[in-house]
Design an enzyme around this catalytic site. Structure first.
Site, PDB file in Angstrom:
ATOM      1  N   LEU A 389     -18.525  55.440  38.656  1.00  0.00           N
ATOM      2  CA  LEU A 389     -17.970  54.754  39.834  1.00  0.00           C
ATOM      3  C   LEU A 389     -16.920  55.700  40.595  1.00  0.00           C
ATOM      4  CD1 LEU A 389     -17.548  51.002  38.649  1.00  0.00           C
ATOM      5  CD2 LEU A 389     -19.389  51.792  39.934  1.00  0.00           C
ATOM      6  N   ASP A 390     -16.912  55.557  41.774  1.00  0.00           N
ATOM      7  CA  ASP A 390     -15.873  56.055  42.843  1.00  0.00           C
ATOM      8  C   ASP A 390     -14.568  55.876  42.066  1.00  0.00           C
ATOM      9  OD1 ASP A 390     -17.628  57.170  44.279  1.00  0.00           O
ATOM     10  OD2 ASP A 390     -17.488  55.869  45.640  1.00  0.00           O
ATOM     11  N   GLN A 391     -13.492  56.710  42.153  1.00  0.00           N
ATOM     12  CA  GLN A 391     -12.290  56.227  41.681  1.00  0.00           C
ATOM     13  C   GLN A 391     -11.545  54.949  42.243  1.00  0.00           C
ATOM     14  OE1 GLN A 391      -9.119  59.288  42.108  1.00  0.00           O
ATOM     15  NE2 GLN A 391      -7.491  58.177  41.161  1.00  0.00           N
ATOM     16  N   ASP A 392     -11.698  54.766  43.537  1.00  0.00           N
ATOM     17  CA  ASP A 392     -11.319  53.645  44.163  1.00  0.00           C
ATOM     18  C   ASP A 392     -12.146  52.230  43.847  1.00  0.00           C
ATOM     19  OD1 ASP A 392      -9.388  55.262  45.266  1.00  0.00           O
ATOM     20  OD2 ASP A 392     -10.469  55.541  47.121  1.00  0.00           O
ATOM     21  N   THR A 393     -13.198  52.323  43.350  1.00  0.00           N
ATOM     22  CA  THR A 393     -14.106  51.324  43.172  1.00  0.00           C
ATOM     23  C   THR A 393     -13.919  50.598  41.778  1.00  0.00           C
ATOM     24  OG1 THR A 393     -15.891  52.356  44.489  1.00  0.00           O
ATOM     25  CG2 THR A 393     -16.501  50.383  43.374  1.00  0.00           C
TER      26      THR A 393
END
Length: 542
Positions: A389-393
């Protein structure tokens, strides 16, 4: 040496001038469930975070600063002996020509001991600089360059003229060769040979003229270049001598009560080491019994090279990072929260990843904190990444406990047999209820980490979306990605060819906020060993 040698006696009114209330920079509270955006890494597990609160304080300081030349600034959030939170602030190098400014942490101890030598050396370096400039801008250089070009043009023009004459002579020889009697033919050929000889002499004389004109200038320039090399050596020696003096007298203290000079830290450092924000802030906190909680460094003012005004930056690799191992020694190791397990059996497990935490460790030392590294450390076992997953997700992340399980799950992801659903909040109202977004995405190597819609170079990317609810200013949607490109949902939402509404909190494709409002809430796959359907869910936190 013990902390006592680090001058704790200065915890007086001088310290109170340096300590600022958090409310001097921000109004209200800053709450965020996001993990730190960056870690200042020491040794043996010592690390200091850059938190949302530290960034908010830094942004408040940015607003207070007057426009000036570009400079790096830093803030350190600390806790006093009485348990109060206060803020230290620092600037790199000099501020308005001074190393000491009221309200800002002072330079490292020892600078005053080399102040006279520093002033004298800087004056001499400035003198050498002016001499170098005059030698580099020598009038003879411009005259020489002009004459070189002039003779090159004349030689080229003469060469073209001689080539034309040569072609003419070759045609004349073809006419003369068939003559039956020898005398006229021999006379004509001899005249052509004489013309060729005269052309060669003409070219040789022009080159001789060029050399005689340029030689004195070349000699003058060569002497100047030799002087430049000598002056640069002098400049280098002066700088190295001053640097050695400063490194020997600059004093650093850490939170374990140790005190060393820069040269005793034992690493090779360029000039300017010790004048950066991080060493000044951490040394001051260590010598005044202040517990460091979080730190942030940023550039403001005129942008320079790779520095952009308003951006946060990591510890510089050549000056600050080599010192952090010593400076952070003695601070409490951060206690990392346990990750919430959603599912676990003997072959795999699933966790609810918080927003802001990497799925796997990054390339560099300061980006090692991740779901994978935490779980491996906390559980004492080796785990295998299945997807990311993206870091921000935030949301569901699946990990395998052996390589065979990893391979089988990989195959399901590659063959698009895994079904995922994401919850998101968009900034605005959508004018349609559902649909397919089909926009090819391309990662521009010159503009990482951004992904762009590119119909020529992009990879096929499809997302089905459904609107769940709407308010006057937001739309709650669910995304069902068909493909799995980097930042796919974020670009498909924000791009005008997609939904045209950025996900709230998207710092890359929209407006930064307390978090990215994107959450992986559901995942369906086939269990790699039992063959039974596996349906995992993680409650949406917003």
């Amino acid at each position: 040496m013990l902390m006592l040698s680090c001058t704790l006696s200065a915890v007086t009114e001088a310290q109170s001038i340096m300590l600022h209330a958090v409310t001097d920079f921000i109004s209200g509270s800053v709450e965020s469930l996001s993990p730190p955006s960056y870690w200042y890494e020491g040794e043996n597990g010592q690390r200091l975070p850059r938190t949302a609160l530290a960034e908010a304080i830094a942004q408040g300081l940015m607003q207070q600063l007057e426009p000036s030349e570009g400079k790096m600034y830093g803030v350190l959030l600390v806790e006093t002996a009485s348990g109060e939170q206060r803020v230290l602030k620092a600037f790199s190098g000099l501020l308005s020509g001074s190393s000491r400014v009221e309200g800002w942490v002072p330079p490292l101890p020892g600078r005053s001991q080399v102040a006279v030598a520093e002033t004298q050396t800087l004056q001499e370096l400035e003198r050498l600089k002016q001499v170098l400039i005059s030698l580099q801008q020598l009038p003879e250089r411009q005259v020489y360059a002009g004459l070189v070009q002039e003779f090159a043009d004349r030689l080229q023009a003469l060469s073209l003229e001689h080539q034309q004459r040569k072609c003419d002579r070759q045609q004349q020889r073809q006419v003369l060769l068939p003559q039956p009697d020898g005398n006229p033919r021999d006379l004509g050929l001899a005249e052509l040979d004489e013309q060729s000889r005269r052309d060669g002499i003409e070219r040789k004389r022009l080159k001789q003229q060029r050399d005689s004109v340029l030689q004195p200038l070349q000699t003058t320039i060569a002497v100047a270049d030799a002087q430049i090399r000598e002056l640069k050596q002098q400049r280098k020696a002066l700088s190295q001598r001053l640097q050695a003096q400063m490194h020997a007298t600059y004093s650093l203290c850490n939170f374990a009560g140790q005190q060393l000079s820069l040269s005793q830290v034992g690493v090779s450092m360029p000039s300017g080491t010790g004048d950066c924000c991080a060493p000044k802030l951490l040394h001051y906190a260590a010598t005044h019994a202040l517990k460091p909680l979080a730190m942030a460094e940023f550039w403001t003012g005129k942008s320079a090279s790779s520095k952009v005004s308003g951006e946060f930056y990591e510890a510089c690799a050549d000056r600050c990072q080599p010192l952090l191992g010593f400076l952070l020694a003695g601070i409490e190791k951060p206690i990392l929260p346990e990750l919430k397990l959603i599912y676990e059996d003997e072959w795999l497990l699933a966790v609810n990843k918080p927003a802001g935490l990497l799925s796997v460790p990054g390339r560099y030392r300061d980006r090692q904190d991740s779901v994978l590294s935490r779980l491996c450390h906390q559980r004492g076992e080796r785990l295998h990444v299945v997807h990311r997953l993206d870091q921000d997700t935030s949301g569901l992340l699946l990990l395998a406990r052996d390589s065979d399980t990893q391979r089988q799950l990989y195959r399901q992801f590659e063959q698009r047999q895994v079904k995922k659903v994401y919850a998101a909040l968009l900034a605005g109202q959508l004018n349609r209820e559902q649909g397919m977004i089909d926009l090819p995405l391309w990662a521009d190597p010159s503009d990482r980490p951004y992904q762009k819609v590119d119909w020529q170079r992009g990879k096929p990317s499809q997302t089905w979306f459904e609107v769940v609810s709407q308010t006057q200013h937001t739309s709650r949607v669910e995304f069902f990605p068909i493909s799995g490109r980097t930042h796919q949902l974020r670009v498909h939402a924000a791009d005008p060819q997609g939904l045209g509404l950025a996900i709230i909190g998207d710092r890359l494709y929209g407006q930064a906020g307390d978090r990215l409002y994107l959450h992986s809430r559901g995942l369906r796959c086939q269990h790699p060993h039992s063959g039974q359907p596996l349906h995992l869910t993680a409650p949406t936190p917003f």
